[in-house]
Write a protein that holds these residues in place. Sequence first.
Motif, PDB file in Angstrom:
ATOM      1  N   VAL A   1       0.835  -1.202   0.000  1.00  0.00           N
ATOM      2  CA  VAL A   1       0.000   0.000   0.000  1.00  0.00           C
ATOM      3  C   VAL A   1       0.868   1.250   0.000  1.00  0.00           C
ATOM      4  CG1 VAL A   1      -1.598   1.362   1.416  1.00  0.00           C
ATOM      5  CG2 VAL A   1      -2.006  -1.073   1.060  1.00  0.00           C
TER       6      VAL A   1
ATOM      7  N   ALA B   1       1.136   4.097  -2.815  1.00  0.00           N
ATOM      8  CA  ALA B   1       0.816   5.461  -2.407  1.00  0.00           C
ATOM      9  C   ALA B   1       1.898   6.444  -2.843  1.00  0.00           C
ATOM     10  CB  ALA B   1       0.634   5.519  -0.887  1.00  0.00           C
TER      11      ALA B   1
ATOM     12  N   GLU C   1      -4.427   9.813   3.559  1.00  0.00           N
ATOM     13  CA  GLU C   1      -5.068   9.005   2.524  1.00  0.00           C
ATOM     14  C   GLU C   1      -4.493   7.591   2.486  1.00  0.00           C
ATOM     15  OE1 GLU C   1      -5.928  12.838  -0.431  1.00  0.00           O
ATOM     16  OE2 GLU C   1      -4.384  11.354  -0.926  1.00  0.00           O
ATOM     17  N   THR C   2      -3.189   7.474   2.772  1.00  0.00           N
ATOM     18  CA  THR C   2      -2.567   6.152   2.814  1.00  0.00           C
ATOM     19  C   THR C   2      -3.146   5.306   3.938  1.00  0.00           C
ATOM     20  OG1 THR C   2      -0.516   7.072   1.914  1.00  0.00           O
ATOM     21  CG2 THR C   2      -0.352   4.941   3.007  1.00  0.00           C
TER      22      THR C   2
ATOM     23  N   MET D   1      -6.417   4.157   2.747  1.00  0.00           N
ATOM     24  CA  MET D   1      -6.205   3.160   1.697  1.00  0.00           C
ATOM     25  C   MET D   1      -5.865   1.802   2.299  1.00  0.00           C
ATOM     26  SD  MET D   1      -3.455   3.550  -1.387  1.00  0.00           S
ATOM     27  CE  MET D   1      -2.974   2.177  -2.440  1.00  0.00           C
TER      28      MET D   1
ATOM     29  N   VAL E   1      -8.372   8.776  -2.948  1.00  0.00           N
ATOM     30  CA  VAL E   1      -7.634   7.537  -3.211  1.00  0.00           C
ATOM     31  C   VAL E   1      -8.093   6.904  -4.518  1.00  0.00           C
ATOM     32  CG1 VAL E   1      -7.258   5.176  -2.409  1.00  0.00           C
ATOM     33  CG2 VAL E   1      -7.112   7.072  -0.788  1.00  0.00           C
TER      34      VAL E   1
ATOM     35  N   GLN F   1     -14.197  -0.240  -3.830  1.00  0.00           N
ATOM     36  CA  GLN F   1     -13.275  -0.835  -2.870  1.00  0.00           C
ATOM     37  C   GLN F   1     -12.737  -2.159  -3.389  1.00  0.00           C
ATOM     38  OE1 GLN F   1     -14.910  -1.219   1.044  1.00  0.00           O
ATOM     39  NE2 GLN F   1     -13.005  -1.968   1.956  1.00  0.00           N
TER      40      GLN F   1
ATOM     41  N   LEU G   1     -10.065  -1.585  -5.897  1.00  0.00           N
ATOM     42  CA  LEU G   1      -8.844  -1.173  -5.215  1.00  0.00           C
ATOM     43  C   LEU G   1      -8.122  -2.381  -4.633  1.00  0.00           C
ATOM     44  CD1 LEU G   1      -6.995   1.054  -3.975  1.00  0.00           C
ATOM     45  CD2 LEU G   1      -8.536   1.046  -1.994  1.00  0.00           C
TER      46      LEU G   1
END
Length: 523
Positions: free
Chosen positions: A443, A447, A456-457, A460, A490, A499, A502
Motif C-alpha cells: 500500500v 501510495a 489518505e494512505t 487506503m 484515493v 473498494q 482497489l
Amino acid sequence: MSNEHVRNLFNAAEERRSVAFGVGRSAAGRGCIALSFACYTAWMMACCLGPAVAVPVPPGCLPLDAGAAAGLGSAAAVSVPAWAGPVLAMAVSSVVIAARFRRTRRVPSGSSQLVALASIMTLAAALHLTWALDRSLPEVADAVLYGAASALTGIGAALFRVEIDRAFGWVGTQQTLYQGMLGVVAGTGLVACLVFPTGGGAESLVILQAGAVALPFAAAALLRRVVRGFPRRRYYRYGADMPLPFPAKFVATSAVQGVAAGVLHAILFLLGASFAAVPALVIGQLIAVGLLFATLVFVRLDFNRFIYKVAFPFAAVGFLLLAAAPQVPWAGVTVLFAGFCYLDLVLWSLGACLMKNMGLPATWVASCPGAALFFGVLAGGAVTCVALGGHPREDAAMLAGFVACLLFACALFLSSGSNLKHGWGTVLPGEGGLEAGDLEGVVRFMATERAVTQRETEVMLLLAQGKSRRAICEALTVSPDTVKTHVRAVYRKLDVHSQQELVDRIVAERERLVDDAEEVALG
C-alpha cells in the motif's frame, strides 16, 4: 496534536527491538556494502586534502589584501583549497553522466566495469599523492599534475557514487540507513587508524593519502561480491526505461546542503585548519550515527520531518554555535560535521526510496542531486572566500550566523507543499516492508507512486483490509464526510471506482513484488 498522533509518532517496544536487531542482521548479511561505502568515503576524503593551490588571476580582480591573506604576497594569484579541483570535476562529471544517460539510457554492466573504475580511482589517488609530496615542480608541471589528479578523482567519485546508489536502491530505504550507518562507523575507524597513530601532523596526511591508493580496488571487490547476488540484467537495467522526472526538491535540498558545507570547509581553509578538523569530523560522524540510530529506534519520522525538521535545524545549530563562540570553534565544527553526516545518511536513504519505491534509475538519482551538491559546495566556498576576504577570524562568526538563518529559512520553504509529484515526503525512511511484499508495504509503495498523502494512505490501507467506511471513521476518529473525501481522493489517484477494484489492484501489485523478491532470493 491528538493522543493517537502522539502514539503513532513513537515506536512500540517490538518495533524498537526490530530496529536494534535489524542493524546487527544487516551487518552480518550485507556488510560488504557498508565496507565498500567506507572505503569510498575514506578515498574521497584523502583525495580532497592537501596543500593550498595558487591560482593566477588577472590584476585588479582581487581585493587588495586577498593575496596577503592567502600568504602569497601578491594580488596576482589567489590561494584555493585542494578540494576545489576534485569537487569541480565531480560536479561536471555528474552533469555529463546525467545528460548522457538521459540521451542514451545506456548503463555499463560488463564485469570489467568496476575494475576499470577502480583503476581510475587508484591512478587519481597516486597522482594526488605525488602532487602533494612534491611541490617543487615547475608551475606548469604542478598545474598539469593537479589538474589530472582532480579530473580523475572527479570522474571516479561520480561514477562510483552511481554504483553505490545502485546497490542502495536495490536493498531499499531501511537497509540503506543501516548500511550507511555501519559504513560511516567503518570509514571513521579506517581514517582514525591511518591518521591518529602518527599524531595528526603532515606525516598523517601522507599516510592517509598513501592508504587511499589501495582503497579503490578494495571498494570495488566488496561491491562486486554484493552484486553477484542480484539478478544481473534487472540490477543494471532497473528503471532505465522509465520516464525521468527531474527530482527538483531533492536537487534543491542537495544544493542547500552543498552551499552550507562549502561555507564550513572554506572557513576551515581560511583559518588553516582543514586537516586539523579531521578529529572533529570523526567525532561528529560518530555522534551522527548514534543520534540517527536513536531516532530510528524510538521515533517514526517521514522524510519530510527527517530532512527539514531535524537535519537542517541540526546543521543550523552548528553554525549558531560557531557564531556564538568563535573563540572555541571546534564545538560548532563538530556539531556541523554531525549534522552534515546525519543529513547525508537520510539523503542516501531518500535516493534509495526514489529507486526502490518509484522505479527511477540509479544513474539519474545519483547524478542530478550529486551535481547540485558539488556545485553548491563550490558556490558556498567561493562566496565565503570573497565575503571573508583578509579577515576570516573577525568575519567568520557573522557569516556563520547568516548561514544558520538561511538553513532555517530553507527548511521552512522546502518542507511546505508536496515533495515531488511522487510524494516522498510521506514515506518513512526506516521502513523495509517492500522486500517481504506485505500488505502495508505494498500500500505504501503504491501510495508513493501516486502522490497519496499520509492520511489518505491510512484510509487506503484500511480499505485494503476490507474495513467499511464506518469502521474507518472509528479507527481514525474522523467524521464520515472526512472519510468520504479521502476515499474519493484515493480512488481518483489510483484510477479505481470501488473498494473491490482497489483491493484487486493491490493484490496484483503484491504478487508482482513477491515475484521480484523470489527472483532476488534465487539470484
